[in-house]
Design a protein around this motif. Structure first.
Motif, PDB file in Angstrom:
ATOM      1  N   ASN A   1       0.800  -1.240   0.000  1.00  0.00           N
ATOM      2  CA  ASN A   1       0.000   0.000   0.000  1.00  0.00           C
ATOM      3  C   ASN A   1       0.828   1.284   0.000  1.00  0.00           C
ATOM      4  N   ALA A   2       2.057   1.214  -0.472  1.00  0.00           N
ATOM      5  CA  ALA A   2       2.856   2.436  -0.569  1.00  0.00           C
ATOM      6  C   ALA A   2       2.367   3.293  -1.733  1.00  0.00           C
ATOM      7  N   ASP A   3       2.436   4.601  -1.558  1.00  0.00           N
ATOM      8  CA  ASP A   3       2.121   5.532  -2.640  1.00  0.00           C
ATOM      9  C   ASP A   3       3.372   5.955  -3.386  1.00  0.00           C
ATOM     10  N   GLN A   4       4.511   5.897  -2.684  1.00  0.00           N
ATOM     11  CA  GLN A   4       5.717   6.529  -3.196  1.00  0.00           C
ATOM     12  C   GLN A   4       6.950   5.726  -2.775  1.00  0.00           C
ATOM     13  N   LEU A   5       7.850   5.494  -3.736  1.00  0.00           N
ATOM     14  CA  LEU A   5       9.128   4.858  -3.450  1.00  0.00           C
ATOM     15  C   LEU A   5      10.213   5.922  -3.510  1.00  0.00           C
ATOM     16  N   VAL A   6      10.869   6.148  -2.377  1.00  0.00           N
ATOM     17  CA  VAL A   6      11.936   7.146  -2.309  1.00  0.00           C
ATOM     18  C   VAL A   6      13.271   6.412  -2.388  1.00  0.00           C
TER      19      VAL A   6
ATOM     20  N   LEU B   1       6.693  14.166   1.236  1.00  0.00           N
ATOM     21  CA  LEU B   1       6.257  12.971   1.951  1.00  0.00           C
ATOM     22  C   LEU B   1       4.936  13.177   2.692  1.00  0.00           C
ATOM     23  N   THR B   2       4.655  14.403   3.070  1.00  0.00           N
ATOM     24  CA  THR B   2       3.479  14.685   3.895  1.00  0.00           C
ATOM     25  C   THR B   2       2.188  14.214   3.215  1.00  0.00           C
ATOM     26  N   GLY B   3       1.392  13.475   3.973  1.00  0.00           N
ATOM     27  CA  GLY B   3       0.106  13.009   3.475  1.00  0.00           C
ATOM     28  C   GLY B   3       0.164  11.750   2.634  1.00  0.00           C
ATOM     29  N   ARG B   4       1.356  11.143   2.509  1.00  0.00           N
ATOM     30  CA  ARG B   4       1.496   9.961   1.671  1.00  0.00           C
ATOM     31  C   ARG B   4       2.120   8.816   2.465  1.00  0.00           C
ATOM     32  N   MET B   5       2.020   7.612   1.911  1.00  0.00           N
ATOM     33  CA  MET B   5       2.698   6.445   2.448  1.00  0.00           C
ATOM     34  C   MET B   5       3.947   6.245   1.594  1.00  0.00           C
ATOM     35  N   SER B   6       5.100   6.579   2.149  1.00  0.00           N
ATOM     36  CA  SER B   6       6.345   6.559   1.384  1.00  0.00           C
ATOM     37  C   SER B   6       7.319   5.559   1.994  1.00  0.00           C
TER      38      SER B   6
ATOM     39  N   TRP C   1       2.873   8.684   6.360  1.00  0.00           N
ATOM     40  CA  TRP C   1       3.774   7.708   6.964  1.00  0.00           C
ATOM     41  C   TRP C   1       5.052   7.593   6.146  1.00  0.00           C
ATOM     42  N   VAL C   2       6.160   7.370   6.827  1.00  0.00           N
ATOM     43  CA  VAL C   2       7.425   7.091   6.160  1.00  0.00           C
ATOM     44  C   VAL C   2       7.896   5.732   6.655  1.00  0.00           C
ATOM     45  N   ILE C   3       8.304   4.873   5.726  1.00  0.00           N
ATOM     46  CA  ILE C   3       8.738   3.521   6.064  1.00  0.00           C
ATOM     47  C   ILE C   3      10.235   3.422   5.827  1.00  0.00           C
TER      48      ILE C   3
END
Length: 329
Positions: free
Chosen positions: A117-122, A196-201, A252-254
């Motif tokens: 369920n990540a929105d973004q891969l950093v 990152l704010t507001g996203r699951m990264s 969230w930041v993972i």
């Protein structure tokens, strides 16, 4: 002496055999289950965020072999108080919007789910110590496109690198609409925080590139272990497991353990090419079943590059990736 009496079936004792208990196919609906987010996994125990507290849970038997990973949205029953001895059960896993995977190497058939369920891969890459690698970033981009997750390139340690290092490195993806942020050790990562704010990264990168340092600055009470380089020039593994942390501004930041390789054995050849969107349109002129190895074999990608649609470096990177997968058949 007691008088003799006749015996009947009530006097017979039969020991129950394992599995002799009547079974039913009716499963409980768990209508009162509470929805939660998995933020940590450790040896069969799952840390879940429910409302404003952490709840420890275990997998319910009815889940079968379904894996539970960080980022999963789950349903909990049982003791969800979050107390020190409380233990809930995960009875359902919501459908995943995205699944980010990797393999240890390109010839490893066993795929590992990094996060759900990540929105973004950093993709976190240091400009120095350790030196940046375009091939690793390209691999991460392929995985992001395959998982339909937005990519973001984060270049760290800009204060230690030559002045133009960041601009030179990002030129490798000049033809892509790839967002890039640069961070310094002597400045707060304000631009990164905004993205990152507001996203699951999910943050991923080699050991020693500064992922955990970034997380500690983004989430002041994270207390993620940090470390430098070992004596042989490779990063020390400071994070040992993935963990999701709530950002002060929302989202969230993972943080994930540092990786030395990012295998793509689970990605189809078509998806690998799709991960190079500056090259993919050029394949339209290739012959059927083209393996894109060279112009001598009829591949049209060389002409596409010569026409200025993509850089020779990108084509070389793509073909190196194809070569590493050559044993997959």
């Amino acid at each position: 002496m007691s008088p003799r009496r006749d015996l009947d079936e009530d006097d017979v004792r039969v020991r129950a055999r394992p599995g002799s208990r009547p079974r039913t196919r009716t499963r409980p609906t768990h209508a009162d289950a509470r929805e939660a987010l998995v933020v940590g996994v450790d040896r069969g125990r799952y840390t879940c965020w429910l409302d404003d507290r952490e709840v420890t849970a275990m997998r319910a038997r009815e889940l079968g072999r379904k894996s539970v990973v960080v980022g999963d949205r789950v349903a909990l029953v049982g003791d969800v108080s979050g107390g020190p001895d409380a233990l809930a059960r995960i009875v359902r896993i919501a459908e995943r919007r995205s699944v980010l995977r990797r393999t240890a190497d390109d010839d490893d058939p066993y795929e590992r789910v990094i996060v759900a369920n990540a929105d973004q891969l950093v993709v976190v890459t240091a400009l120095v110590d350790p030196p940046p690698r375009t091939g690793f970033v390209d691999r991460c981009l392929v995985a992001a496109f395959d998982a339909q997750v937005d990519p973001l390139l984060c270049l760290t340690k800009a204060d230690l690198a030559p002045k133009d290092a960041a601009d030179e490195f990002r030129q490798h993806w000049a033809a892509l609409d790839l967002p890039v942020v640069t961070t310094r050790r002597d400045e707060e990562p304000t631009e990164l925080e905004e993205r990152l704010t507001g996203r699951m990264s999910v943050l991923i990168g080699h050991s020693g590139v500064g992922k955990s340092t970034l997380v500690n600055r983004l989430v002041p009470d994270a207390e993620r272990a940090t470390g430098g380089l070992s004596a042989i020039g490779k990063g020390r593994h400071t994070s040992t497991s993935a963990v999701a942390l709530a950002l002060p501004g929302g989202g969230w930041v993972i943080d994930t353990p540092g990786v030395r390789s990012f295998g793509l054995a689970h990605v189809s050849p078509a998806s690998v090419l799709a991960g190079f969107p500056d090259l993919a349109p050029g394949a339209a002129d290739c012959p059927p079943n083209c393996e894109h190895r060279s112009a001598e074999e009829g591949c049209a990608l060389d002409a596409w590059v010569e026409a200025g649609h993509a850089s020779p470096e990108r084509l070389a990177s793509y073909r190196r990736l194809l070569e590493s997968r050559s044993d997959l058949g």
